[in-house]
Design an enzyme around this catalytic site. Structure first.
Site, PDB file in Angstrom:
ATOM      1  N   GLU A  72       0.785  -1.218   0.000  1.00 52.17           N
ATOM      2  CA  GLU A  72       0.000   0.000   0.000  1.00 52.17           C
ATOM      3  C   GLU A  72       0.830   1.289   0.000  1.00 52.17           C
ATOM      4  O   GLU A  72       0.402   2.289  -0.570  1.00 52.17           O
ATOM      5  CB  GLU A  72      -0.924  -0.004   1.233  1.00 52.17           C
ATOM      6  CG  GLU A  72      -1.978  -1.094   1.227  1.00 52.17           C
ATOM      7  CD  GLU A  72      -2.976  -0.926   0.094  1.00 52.17           C
ATOM      8  OE1 GLU A  72      -3.389   0.213  -0.173  1.00 52.17           O
ATOM      9  OE2 GLU A  72      -3.326  -1.943  -0.537  1.00 52.17           O
ATOM     10  N   SER A  89     -47.712 -24.262  45.408  1.00 49.90           N
ATOM     11  CA  SER A  89     -47.229 -24.508  46.771  1.00 49.90           C
ATOM     12  C   SER A  89     -45.856 -23.912  47.048  1.00 49.90           C
ATOM     13  O   SER A  89     -45.382 -23.986  48.185  1.00 49.90           O
ATOM     14  CB  SER A  89     -47.212 -26.010  47.060  1.00 49.90           C
ATOM     15  OG  SER A  89     -48.525 -26.514  47.086  1.00 49.90           O
TER      16      SER A  89
END
Length: 816
Positions: free
Chosen positions: A86, A467
């Site tokens: 690059e 319960s």
């Protein structure tokens, strides 16, 4: 000399004109040039990651895949590959490369075409952060000026680090850290030279040069990168040849999900969005560490799913998903067609789609999504009685041909070392496990499959608790003069309701009554009528007010006697929080599921400081705040100790006076430090089990999303006649097995952690039948705990006859 002077004058004029033009251009675009100071504190769009307490990745949220890296952590060959490809003069120029620009200008003048590759890394940073990809001369001029600014503000290494973390590299990967994970499933330091060169070649055209989509073009580009590295002297000829010959190994890798816990992950996502907003939450690179432990969280999910399959299979087989071909009409499909059809079928939880290829008398052969053949033996098929409804199943099958036929698409699941025919459960479930000492959620599962339903039943489904309400009812009773030795009448209730014009007849489940019974046994055996009588003895309003102390919502606590039977609606997490008070000495802890939040670079931005169930006297010296007390230590212990009898039972089996509690199946864990309570609502619409020791509390719920649908009755024995039923689903039968399965792992290798009796209690030997004092030390007696001055003061008569109830203290032996 005149020509030389003219030439110098022309050059001077040209330079001056060029400089003047640059000044004019600068001021022309100056207003459009953004400040680059933000690069000093740039926040890259990095997805949020969610981890377990022990660092296992659960999920990540955010559109862009990015794993930020520091420049010093990037392998040198990868940096060299990027520079060689690059911008090989990156460390020499001032942000723009005059040689490259001049070369590009010459090509433009001579050919009329724009030269690619004239942008430096600094210019690409300028474009990626501040500009669009529009190709125009004005944009290029802005790019140049911004680049010059960037070079003045940042060092070369800082610029390169921004570039390496920002660049788009295809497949939603942004930055080299993400690219290494997406294409190779590796961290940067694990990449080979060939893989580094592949990544370095992507910025030019991430889509066109993608090694997954276009492997041939990607390989050509990789060769170019390696050639430039060789030319720059970064690698040797041997390294070049070896990397060039390496095969393309890239393939799509998802996030490294190490534990799939979607309900917890969604809780985190929702919390983070609420706290920070979507943009910040999804793109700031947060690392969120949850409170769940990976091993037991994974097992919680498996335990819940296996339990739902066990329930589902008790109620019969509902048939195949669909028919791919009919043997009497169609030719059998080939393997390729079958595999294609199977891959279109979504899999859930433990289920895997298969196609039936052939069926024998006692077995079947099926084809998997990988084109492999499996055999389903009779042991994996025999359960498949025909489903009629939740209460009825057909005859037990006698051959595999009654169940399956070639061409059927069905589900299978692994069970032990074999495969078994399966189906997607129609019932669902939730599990919450937390540390009652500080509220840390150890494991949480909100349903069978998040893909099937994202509704989190652990935190969102308010269901009647049955319960499971009784420990709170008994806690209120203990605060109002009752003891665990108090005798209550376990007999049917027939209460005329004038306002309704009907009689209310609450019943035990099963519909069995034992007459006078101690409160400890009544709780352990979940006697409904005793719970109602206790509520009446304490008073409805006082009982409701007592329940509100445990953090329940007032609108969920009904003001009727049905409260004693569990008509109150709560989420599993709310119930678990309330019950934890019995495990921690009466403190109301606050459950939490996030322990720490870090930013993208690992800096801690939030740490949860839990509120501990510590003694109030220690609050000043404690490092953490102490949770508020909602009941006394003594009350909490008495309830927890009574709940141990739910599991351990009582009496003497040797002398045939023993009895079992409703949670007796938990004895399979072979621990004496566990307390628990079953819960079943009318018609078994909701089933529960909650149990704990000092360090871990777990609540399991099983039911349907349709809040009024009963779980039904089942025939367990294949030899029973058709529709002869063995019994209803219940908390003990339907929810408790998942609790046992999970707790087996959660408690594995964990030390004994009973709820210890606090100061302020007395222990005396009582007669099991009357609850009075006794001198006997045989199977008819036991030691019982009491608050001071509440213990019985009368002895049972020496001949074993009962002291008349009217002579006993009302506070300990009141009979309704």
């Amino acid at each position: 000399m005149k020509l030389l002077k003219r030439f110098l004058l022309f050059c001077t004029f040209g330079i001056g004109f060029g400089l003047l033009s640059l000044v004019i251009l600068y001021y022309y675009v100056k207003s459009d040039i953004p400040s680059v100071a933000v690069l000093k504190d740039v926040k890259l769009q990095t997805p949020m990651q969610v981890f377990t307490r022990d660092g296992k990745l659960i999920n990540q949220f955010g559109e862009k895949r990015r794993i930020p890296v520091h420049i010093e952590d990037v392998p040198k060959p990868l940096i060299q590959a990027i520079l060689a490809t690059e911008d090989n003069r990156f460390y020499e120029h001032v942000g723009i490369d005059p040689i490259g620009l001049a070369r590009s200008a010459v090509v433009l003048i001579t050919t009329g075409q724009k030269k690619q590759g004239a942008s430096t890394i600094t210019m690409q940073v300028a474009r990626n952060f501040f500009l669009t990809r529009e190709k125009s001369y004005i944009r290029k001029i802005k790019e140049i000026f911004i680049s010059l600014h960037i070079e003045q503000l940042l060092t070369k290494d800082e610029i390169l680090e921004l570039y390496l973390n920002k660049i788009e590299l295809g497949n939603r990967a942004f930055g080299i850290g993400a690219a290494a994970q997406v294409y190779y499933g590796k961290s940067l330091n694990e990449l080979t030279l060939a893989q580094m060169a592949m990544i370095a070649g992507l910025p030019k055209a991430p889509s066109a040069l993608n090694p997954i989509r276009n492997p041939e073009r990607a390989m050509q580009r990789r060769t170019v990168v390696l050639s430039r590295m060789l030319a720059e002297g970064y690698i040797t000829k041997f390294q070049y040849d070896e990397a060039k010959a390496a095969p393309i190994t890239a393939k799509r890798h998802g996030a490294e999900i190490e534990l799939n816990a979607p309900y917890i992950a969604e809780m985190v996502r929702s919390y983070m969005v609420e706290q920070y907003g979507e943009e910040i939450a999804y793109n700031s690179g947060f690392k969120v560490y949850t409170s769940v432990e990976s091993t037991i969280q994974a097992h919680a999910q498996t335990a819940l799913m296996e339990n739902l399959h066990d329930y589902d299979e008790r109620h019969g087989y509902r048939g195949p998903i669909k028919r791919l071909w009919l043997p009497e009409i169609d030719l059998p499909w080939n393997t390729d067609l079958i595999v294609k059809a199977l891959k279109e079928q979504e899999a859930f939880g433990l289920l895997r789609p298969v196609a039936v290829q052939s069926v024998e008398e006692k077995s079947a052969q099926v084809i998997t999504t990988k084109g492999e053949t499996l055999t389903l033996d009779w042991s994996g098929l025999a359960w498949a009685r025909e489903y009629i409804n939740e209460d009825k199943q057909g005859d037990a099958p006698k051959s595999a041909k009654e169940i399956l036929a070639p061409g059927m698409l069905v589900f299978v699941r692994s069970k032990g070392d074999q495969w078994q025919l399966a189906q997607l459960p129609v019932a669902t479930s939730a599990l919450v496990s937390l540390d009652p000492q500080d509220g840390r959620i150890k494991a949480l599962v909100g349903g069978y499959s998040f893909e099937q339903s994202q509704f989190n039943r652990a935190t969102q489904a308010k269901r009647q608790v049955g319960s499971n309400i009784k420990p709170f009812i008994y806690s209120a009773a203990l605060d109002n003069g009752y003891t665990l030795a108090s005798i209550m009448n376990d007999a049917p209730i027939n209460h005329w309701d004038k306002s309704q014009g009907v009689a209310w007849r609450p019943k035990n489940s099963p519909d069995v009554y034992d007459g006078p019974i101690r409160i400890r046994r009544a709780l352990a055996q979940s006697k409904n009528v005793v719970s109602v009588r206790l509520l009446r003895g304490v008073g409805l309003q006082k009982t409701a007010d007592h329940l509100l102390k445990f953090g329940f919502q007032e609108q969920d606590i009904v003001r009727s006697e049905s409260l004693a039977l569990g008509s109150a609606a709560m989420t599993p997490l709310e119930l678990a929080r309330g019950i934890s008070s019995f495990a921690n000495g009466g403190k109301l802890i606050t459950p939490y599921f996030i322990t720490e939040i870090q930013d993208a670079f690992g800096t801690t931005v939030f740490t949860h400081e839990p509120v501990l169930a510590c003694d109030e006297a220690m609050a000043e010296s404690a490092e953490h705040a102490c949770a508020p007390s909602v009941i006394s230590e003594q009350n909490a212990f008495l309830v927890a100790d009574a709940m141990k009898s739910t599991i351990q039972g009582g009496g003497s089996w040797r002398h045939k006076t023993g009895w079992s509690g409703t949670g007796w199946r938990a004895q399979a864990l072979k621990r004496k430090d566990l307390s628990g309570k079953t819960g079943t609502t009318n018609d078994a619409v909701d089933t529960w089990f909650s149990g704990f020791n000092r360090n871990v509390l777990t609540t399991v719920w099983v039911g349907f999303d349709d809040a009024g649908k009963p779980l039904g009755r089942t025939a367990y024995n294949a030899n029973l006649e058709q529709n002869q039923l063995a019994g209803s689903e219940s908390g003990a039968k339907t929810a408790l097995p998942a609790w046992v399965d999970y707790m087996r792992v959660a408690l594995e290798d964990k030390p004994y952690a009973p709820i210890e009796p606090p100061p302020g209690l007395v222990s005396v030997r009582i007669d099991l039948k009357t609850g009075l004092l006794t001198n006997r030390n045989d199977h008819t007696s036991r030691f019982e705990y009491f608050l001071p001055e509440t213990q019985p003061t009368k002895y049972v008569l020496d001949d074993g006859t009962d002291t008349p109830f009217e002579d006993a203290p009302v506070s300990t032996n009141e009979l309704f």
